[in-house]
Design a protein around this motif. Sequence first.
Motif, short mmCIF file in Angstrom:
data_model
loop_
_atom_site.label_atom_id
_atom_site.label_comp_id
_atom_site.label_asym_id
_atom_site.label_seq_id
_atom_site.Cartn_x
_atom_site.Cartn_y
_atom_site.Cartn_z
N UNK A 26 47.80 37.32 17.91
CA UNK A 26 47.16 36.02 17.72
C UNK A 26 46.09 35.85 18.81
N UNK A 27 44.82 35.93 18.41
CA UNK A 27 43.72 35.82 19.36
C UNK A 27 43.10 34.43 19.24
N UNK A 28 43.03 33.73 20.36
CA UNK A 28 42.45 32.38 20.36
C UNK A 28 41.18 32.39 21.20
N UNK A 29 40.28 31.46 20.87
CA UNK A 29 39.02 31.33 21.60
C UNK A 29 39.25 30.59 22.92
N UNK A 30 38.59 30.98 23.98
CA UNK A 30 38.74 30.26 25.25
C UNK A 30 37.97 28.95 25.22
N UNK A 31 38.43 28.00 25.98
CA UNK A 31 37.70 26.74 26.11
C UNK A 31 36.53 26.95 27.06
N UNK A 32 35.61 26.00 27.10
CA UNK A 32 34.47 26.11 28.01
C UNK A 32 34.94 26.13 29.46
N UNK A 33 36.02 25.38 29.73
CA UNK A 33 36.55 25.35 31.10
C UNK A 33 37.08 26.73 31.47
N UNK A 34 37.79 27.41 30.55
CA UNK A 34 38.31 28.74 30.83
C UNK A 34 37.18 29.74 31.06
N UNK A 35 36.10 29.59 30.30
CA UNK A 35 34.95 30.48 30.50
C UNK A 35 34.38 30.32 31.91
N UNK A 36 34.26 29.06 32.36
CA UNK A 36 33.74 28.81 33.70
C UNK A 36 34.68 29.37 34.76
N UNK A 37 35.98 29.25 34.50
CA UNK A 37 36.96 29.77 35.45
C UNK A 37 36.87 31.29 35.57
N UNK A 38 36.70 31.97 34.45
CA UNK A 38 36.55 33.42 34.49
C UNK A 38 35.30 33.81 35.27
N UNK A 39 34.21 33.05 35.07
CA UNK A 39 32.98 33.30 35.82
C UNK A 39 33.22 33.12 37.31
N UNK A 40 33.99 32.11 37.64
CA UNK A 40 34.32 31.86 39.04
C UNK A 40 35.15 33.01 39.63
N UNK A 41 36.06 33.57 38.83
CA UNK A 41 36.84 34.72 39.29
C UNK A 41 35.94 35.89 39.62
N UNK A 42 34.93 36.10 38.79
CA UNK A 42 33.99 37.19 39.03
C UNK A 42 33.25 36.99 40.35
N UNK A 43 32.86 35.75 40.62
CA UNK A 43 32.17 35.45 41.87
C UNK A 43 33.10 35.63 43.07
N UNK A 44 34.35 35.21 42.92
CA UNK A 44 35.33 35.40 44.00
C UNK A 44 35.56 36.88 44.27
N UNK A 45 35.65 37.67 43.19
CA UNK A 45 35.88 39.11 43.35
C UNK A 45 34.71 39.76 44.08
N UNK A 46 33.50 39.30 43.78
CA UNK A 46 32.32 39.85 44.45
C UNK A 46 32.36 39.57 45.95
N UNK A 47 32.82 38.36 46.32
CA UNK A 47 32.91 38.01 47.74
C UNK A 47 33.97 38.85 48.45
N UNK A 48 35.11 39.03 47.78
CA UNK A 48 36.17 39.85 48.38
C UNK A 48 35.68 41.28 48.54
N UNK A 49 34.99 41.77 47.53
CA UNK A 49 34.48 43.13 47.56
C UNK A 49 33.46 43.33 48.68
N UNK A 50 32.65 42.33 48.92
CA UNK A 50 31.62 42.44 49.96
C UNK A 50 32.18 42.23 51.36
N UNK A 51 33.41 41.72 51.45
CA UNK A 51 34.04 41.50 52.75
C UNK A 51 33.62 40.22 53.44
#
Length: 536
Positions: A26-51
């Motif tokens: 069962x595949x459901x579509x993400x809400x706009x809030x979830x999309x923004x949260x995933x984008x935020x995770x990507x930004x956080x990962x970039x910061x962790x990666x850069x140290x």
Amino acid sequence: MFKEVADIKTRDQLHLPVPEAKFETVVVKPSEIQKEMVQNLSERAAKVHSGTVDASEDNMLCITNDGRKIGLDQRLMNPLLPDDPASKLNACVRNVLQIWEDGREQKLTQLLFCDLSTPKNDGQFNVYDDIKTKLLATGVPESEVAFIHSADTEAKKAALFSKVRSGDVRILLGSTAKMGAGTNVQDRLVAVHHLDVGWKPSDMTQRNGRIIRQGNCNKEVKVFNYVTEGTFDAYLWQTLENKQRFISQIMTSKSPVRSCDDVDEQALSYAEVKALCAGNPLIKEKMDLDVQVAKLKVLKADHQSQKYRLEDKLLTQFPADIQQQRAHISALKTDAETAATHPQDKENFCGMTIKGMMFDDKKTAGERLILAAKELPDTEPVVLGEYRGFELSVRYEPVRNEQQAVLKGKAIYPVALGADPHGNITRLDNLLAGYDERIANAENRLENLLQQQTAAQAEVEKPFPQEEELAQKSARLAELNAQLDVDEKHHEPEMEETPDEESARPSVLAALNEKSDKEEPVKPFRSYSDRDGDAR
């Protein structure tokens, strides 16, 4: 080496009387809030990666955990966020209610697995209480919904399981750790719902093993896997895929499972779910090609290994075996002539030489042979004399724990000695009979060897049958890697870059952020225990 000490039987090999499972993703579509949260995770990962952020403040483990929460329900990140009607939590509730209603007469039961957001009784939002509240609001009696966490003793757990088996409790929620192995409630189970996914393939095996089990009165059962498209669910399934690759090859021994970079059917099914979570059609095509190319490479490696083994046999083993067999045939023919020139008269004993003495009496010769065998100093053979043109010796065989008489011509013919003198002489005569059959059998073995040699030569000359398919799919995969910028070669720093400038790394999250709006049909996901898993 592992298989030398381990005897493994998987569920598909045992053919146990278990219900047929129908798997549905069962595949459901993400809400706009979830999309923004995933984008935020990507930004956080970039910061962790850069140290640029201290590990005590944020790290990849925290990001991973938050990603799992986002995929499950956005309120786990912030309880004040709205309840998305299209979330996979609400999709699960709708399916549970429908099955509950359909199975009311038979009192059919269901299990809901969720390892995150278990009830703590601290007043904070959790998935368990949210599901229960919604079920009760639509008419499900409170007595028919239970949490495994409420059974905090073995006695309470046994009582709860008994109620599920009888159908008094028809909806049971729990985690893999508390409701996995040892949970025997399969009697009326008709459906299992996976709201999240564990870290190990065995977690899914144990979950599905609660329903795909002997003793279930239902001939058909359903297994639901819930995923939120475009969220961290893709990463979780990718993790399972990587782990399943080496686990299955060790446990199944199915061809071409011969090396640790193998991809089997289970890896394919995990890649399928991973693709469902990603919206970009190029990502989906790449994931599918990743599995297909890897599988074709393993098939080619298996083909090459078989070719090398056959070449080795053609160079060494076959010539040696053929030469040995021809020498054996020649020896048998020579010994057959020797036996024919020294026949045994049925009426009169032809005589036996033992330690330089000629014995014309059959019984005396047999007794002297037994005595010589008893006087053996050790296991080494001792030559006694001659019988019918063949060298006669005796020896002790420690493996069989027996005394043996041995006739030696061009070949060697051993026979066990008994307590009867006449019987021992008869056994020696039987050794020297039936040469025609022996020679015919040896010639048949030689013919088989020659045929195997010819077949091996023809097999070695055959090319890999799927070479063209592998080349086409590898080329297409290279194109997709270039388009998606996930090939590591595209991330090597250019010569002009300064030492402080860091090249980008391939990221699942980055790929997910490129997803398109194109709708893709959802394929049913078949879980680990549906194929080769041990669902005990």
